[in-house]
Each structure stands twice: as C-alpha cells, then as structure tokens.
Design an enzyme around this catalytic site. Sequence first.
Site, short mmCIF file in Angstrom:
data_model
loop_
_atom_site.label_atom_id
_atom_site.label_comp_id
_atom_site.label_asym_id
_atom_site.label_seq_id
_atom_site.Cartn_x
_atom_site.Cartn_y
_atom_site.Cartn_z
N ASP A 57 0.79 -1.17 0.00
CA ASP A 57 0.12 -0.12 -0.04
C ASP A 57 0.72 1.18 -0.03
OD1 ASP A 57 -2.80 0.90 0.44
OD2 ASP A 57 -2.02 1.70 2.09
N GLU A 97 1.79 -0.28 -5.01
CA GLU A 97 0.65 0.53 -5.38
C GLU A 97 1.24 2.06 -5.41
OE1 GLU A 97 -3.37 2.47 -3.77
OE2 GLU A 97 -1.61 2.49 -2.60
C1 GLC Z 1 -4.46 3.06 -0.69
C2 GLC Z 1 -5.47 2.04 -0.51
C3 GLC Z 1 -6.58 2.88 -0.14
C4 GLC Z 1 -6.30 3.46 1.36
C5 GLC Z 1 -5.00 4.30 1.06
C6 GLC Z 1 -4.54 4.46 2.66
O1 GLC Z 1 -4.36 4.08 -1.76
O2 GLC Z 1 -5.79 1.42 -1.62
O3 GLC Z 1 -8.13 2.19 -0.07
O4 GLC Z 1 -7.29 4.53 1.60
O5 GLC Z 1 -4.12 3.44 0.59
O6 GLC Z 1 -4.01 3.44 3.28
#
Ligand code: GLC
Length: 541
Positions: free
Chosen positions: A204, A264
């Site tokens: 994440d 991500e």
């Molecule tokens: C990422 C997740 C999202 C979350 C954010 C903070 O972007 O996909 O759902 O709110 O991180 O953890």
Amino acid sequence: MSLDSQWWRTAVVYQIYPRSFADSDGDGIGDLAGIRSRLGYLAELGVDAIWLSPFYPSPLADGGYDITDHRDVDPRLGTLEDFVALVEDAHAHQLAVIIDIVPNHTSDQHPWFLAAVAAGAGSPERERYIFRDGAGPDGEQPPSDWRSHFGGSAWQRVDGGQWYCHLFAREQPDLNWDHPQIREYFLGTLRFWADLGVDGFRIDVAHSLAKDLSEPLRSQPNLDRALPLDGTDPLYDREEVHEIYRSWRAVFDSYDPPKMAVAETWHPTTSRTYLYARPSELGQVFDFSLLKAEWGRDEFLAVIRRSLRDHQGVGGGLTWVLSSHDVPRHPSRYALPLGVTPEDWLRSNGSRPAVDPAAAQRRGRAATLLMLALPGSAYLYQGEELGLLEVADLHEDDLRDPVWERSGHALKGRDGCRVPLPWTRGGPSFGFGPGGAWLPQPAWFAAHSAEAQAAEPDSTLNLYRRALVLRRALHGDDLSLDWIDTGDPELLCFARRNGWLVVVNFSARPKPLPSGRVILASRSLDGDQLPGETTVWIVRP
Ligand code: GLC
C-alpha cells in the site's frame, strides 16, 4: 499447489475486499470463513490468485487500512487459524494468496501511537512516528503545508502540544521509516505471513515510505496526484525508498518459490514508476494508466502504448487494472459523457446524468476483453465479473469513507464500489450472509447476483469465465504485441504473436468483422458485422 517462480507475470488476480465479499455469521460484515466458502466459485471463475485487502484488527477509520496489529486478524473477520485454513483451502483450489501490507501508517489506536501520545514530546516513543512542534508563536500552526489525500492538512495536533503527520485520515499517523525498529518490524511482518503460507504481497502507498524530514521541512502544498514525479518531491518516490524494497527482496527470495509483490503508487505511471518492479525490488507495480483513461479509442491506445514502452528494460512485470476498491466501477465510469467526472456524478447520486445501464455494460465488457488480452498480468476487482455498476445513490448517512467528511462533503468517496456482493436473487442481503449487509444493497443487485448470472448464458459472469479459460490457453509469456492499423480511427486492433487478434470497436456503429475464427465477443455478433462498443477475439492460423 506448486507455483513456478514467475507465476505472477501472467496471473489473473482477483481482489477481495473482505468486509464486502461474503459473511458467514450474519453480523453483516464479510469474513474469512465467508471467503473460504466461496473459493469454489473463484476457482470456477478461472482466476489464478486472490488478493485480500486488509483483514487486520482495525477501528475502520479507513476501511481497514488503519491497522492496530499487522500480525493478526480482526476478530469480526475470524482468527489466525481461520486465515491458515483459508490459505490451505485456496491452495487446494489452485489459487495463490496475496495479502495487503500497509507500511506507511498505522491506526491512531495502534499501541505504538497510544504510547507515543502518552509519552510526550522528545520521547523515544514519538520517534516511531513523525511528530513536530507547530509553527507560529504558540505552535498553533501546522509544521508545514503538507496536505492529506483525503482533504485538509496532513498535520494533526495532540493535546495542544506537538503535531503528527498523516498523509491520509487523521486516524492514520504516518510511520517514521528512518527508524530502524520500523524497518525491522516490517521485515518480520513479511516473514510472519510468508511463514503462514501466503504467496505474495500488495504494498500500500509503496512510494511514500521514505520522506525528506530534514529541517526545515520543505514546502509541498500540492498534493495533486495528477502530477508525475521526478524524485525531488519531499514525500513521494524518493530514491531512498528503493533501498527498503531491496531489503524486502532478500526476504522474498529466501522462500522457494520466492514470494511475489506488487507496489501501489497513485501518481501517473512513468518509466520511474516501473523502477519498483525491478527484479531486485518488488517485481510488479500497478500501472493505473488504463484505469484512469476515459472510454475512447485514442486515449486507450495512447496509454497502452505508453505503458508497454515505460515498462521496457526493467525486467519487471506488467499489470493492467480497470477497477478496484478505490475508484467507481469501470462500466459506470465509461457510461459518463466526456467531461463529467465520476466525482460530480456521484455527488448528484448518479442522477446527473442518469447512466444507461446497457451502455455501461457494453463498454465495460468491451474494455474487459481488451484488458484480458494484453500481455502481462491482470487484476480484477470483486463483483466486476457480475457486471456490477457503481452504487451511486448511497444515502449520505450511510457513507463510511473518510473522504466524505474530510472533503467537507464535497466528495462522496469510495463506498459505492464496496457494497457487499449479491450472491443470490433473494434472501437477506442477496446471499451475502444470513443477516444484513453493512452498506445497503440496491434492488437491482438481484439481477446481477452470481445465481442470476450463472443461469444466463450471455451474462457478464459467463463472459468472464469463458474469457479466462481462453486466456489461459492463449496467453504466453511473450510480452510483445503488434498494433494493426485498420485505417479506421474508431477501431483499436492488435495481434499477439501466436495469431490471437483483438479488435475493439469504440464507435456505436457496426463495422465489418476481420477474417479469422471468432472465439469470443463481448456482445453477440450480427452476422459478419462487429457491433458497436464490442471487443472480439479472433484466432488466425
Ligand atoms: C491505498 C488504498 C486505499 C487507502 C490508502 C491509505 O491507496 O488502496 O484504500 O485508503 O492507501 O491506506
């Protein structure tokens, strides 16, 4: 199950948002036992792996991305024993298991954060987070101009004293990755889950762990995630972040087969983004450019070309995504007229303009067949195989996403794609569980339920099933693709080296069908015509 070391390069991964997938005990919240009970469905669907969004103990300030214990299961979702049983059952179904790792922040209820607040300024406990004195004569101004992604300042003051940094919700304090204990803790956390049998990790906000915290803190008032990064930002995509992932790679490679990982990062994908996918680091990074593209031939063509180019030379994997738990579902997005943003549309509860569900389905299915034919790996989001549309008319009182409050009610947020899945035409919560559902489900879910879709030969569910069987047969590890210029600016056409030809008709009008044997179409064909807004898969000898 036996996985070869490169399995993830071509895998179709199915994202499960655990609280909304299947509920075994009737409390309205999906759980691990619910997921276990549906593994047969996922194996029949034909995916290679499941990715579980966070199932850890959480006060749910951000849908589970605010964690109080990174090495446990939320009691509402089950126990560690349930988790182990889920992994074993998934493997018995030939499904690999990927879990979410959230290293940028914890919950504000995490024992470390509670201790940091209690211990006061200058304490070692505060070193695990990013605490600073405020600006202004009495420290009543935030220490810098950094912004939270969910709206407002990225700083929150504790008890009239210091401030802490949170790039997301106030309840998600950012960890200090300069602290050796944090680094050790996450290496141990990766090993903890790898030892329990998981096959990979989704990281994440992977590009934000390393921050420039030197004094004075640098100004960065612009949190515009539409800006590409160049390595100079104080908060994102700094060179030092790559050291962290090199140390993680050593953990991944200590297993046989090595664990996989996918980063991500929400900023625009460029060749820099692909650095996270280096084999010496995470191996894969989400490429969200297709997900961010509006429905249209030229834009789709441009982003796919750019991604194929940007990924070259890195040696990492290639990924494609159309939907996730963070964006409105892709069929609904594609049905909006150009210029109407999904955010504005949601603000009108899906009424301005009203979306034609048939057009949404046509375009959504066409885009899916395009994505599944691209070289690399594909990530599906739960419910897209049912052709679910965004639930745009959730009542304001039901919204749970922190975006709603933090944006001062300007943005409705991400709940509309997180409504619990419909499994059956009727029953309490359409088969989601024996009780209700934590977000209200609309009446139209009945016709989209897995039960209704399974009985309908031309349903979206059956299209996904057929597509995944064919993909498995046709999808080699050859990442090359030849664009074919048909001379028609409304068609997008490419061929894979094994004779697999893919044609997308973006226009509303039928076009002549190219020669070859049609093996799949996103919509029934009309004689030798390719209908409007349709993708066809053809094989040529
Ligand atoms: C990422 C997740 C999202 C979350 C954010 C903070 O972007 O996909 O759902 O709110 O991180 O953890």
